[in-house]
Design a protein around this motif. Structure first.
Motif: not given
Length: 239
Positions: A92-105
């Motif tokens: 059940l573990a999950g993670l979302s990091i909303p971000s524009a791809i151009s700004e994602m590290t």
């Protein structure tokens, strides 16, 4: 009412400190299952285990980072020591990091892929030896409806969950001879802490208990049958 099909079954819940994990643990304990709880949040795990034990359930827990193979291996060793063989695994573990791809590290990219996909790979890998081949077992991987519909706010999350779906399909084929079934659940938006402070229409979301109910349905299925995939979401989204 307790369902005897789950009584004394040993069910491992990864991501047990989250909303879905806690709801699943309570629902399974109420059915007489023995649960092994895993998460990075050790205080929440201990509180949940104490709650379940005080209600008469059998529960064990251990902190685990699902992206760290040594920790995952140690976790399943702990599960085996606590209850012997394992019958089912809920990833059940999950993670979302909303971000524009151009700004994602690159660090955010790796974290998202590691938690959502590497974690399921590692937990599945180390669960398999814990299953008695004659008795058989079940792995339930939680994907997301985001795997089915692109989302402009989280394309990387959609990609990771789509990969979970395909991983489950291939794993299912590999594990036929081991007598282990694999099911993917793709829930829609659910009202849990997953969303953080994001402004989302929670009134239209499912509850964690809704997801736990579907998990119970899969776990109670006759082992002669395999459910490959279930896609579900709140009907409120259509109104």
């Amino acid at each position: 009412m307790q369902d005897e099909r789950l009584k004394d079954k040993v069910i491992v819940i990864i991501g047990a400190a989250g909303g879905m994990g806690q709801a699943a643990a309570r629902a399974l304990a109420a059915q007489g299952a023995r649960v092994v709880l895993g998460s990075r949040n050790e205080p929440a795990l201990q509180n949940l285990a104490d709650e379940l034990i005080s209600s008469g359930a059998q529960a064990a827990y251990k902190k685990v980072d699902v992206t760290n193979e040594q920790e995952v291996e140690a976790f399943f060793g702990h599960a085996a020591a606590a209850f012997g063989q394992c019958d089912a695994l809920l990833n059940l573990a999950g993670l979302s990091i909303p971000s524009a791809i151009s700004e994602m590290t690159i660090q955010q990219y790796e974290q998202s892929m590691d938690v959502n996909l590497r974690g399921i790979f590692l937990c599945s890998k180390h669960f398999i030896p814990c299953v008695d081949q004659e008795a058989g077992g079940l792995i339930v991987n939680v994907g997301s409806m985001a795997a089915k519909r692109a989302n402009a706010n989280a394309p990387l999350y959609c990609t990771a969950k789509a990969a979970v779906n395909m991983f489950s399909q291939g794993l299912s084929l590999q594990l036929i001879e081991r007598n282990i079934r694999v099911t993917t659940l793709n829930p829609g938006a659910t009202d849990t802490g997953f969303w953080g402070t994001r402004q989302v229409p929670r009134e239209k979301f499912m509850t964690a208990e809704d997801v736990a109910e579907v998990l119970l349905f899969v776990l109670q299925m006759d082992p002669r049958l395999v459910i490959h995939e279930i896609n579900f979401e709140s009907f409120a989204f259509y109104k």
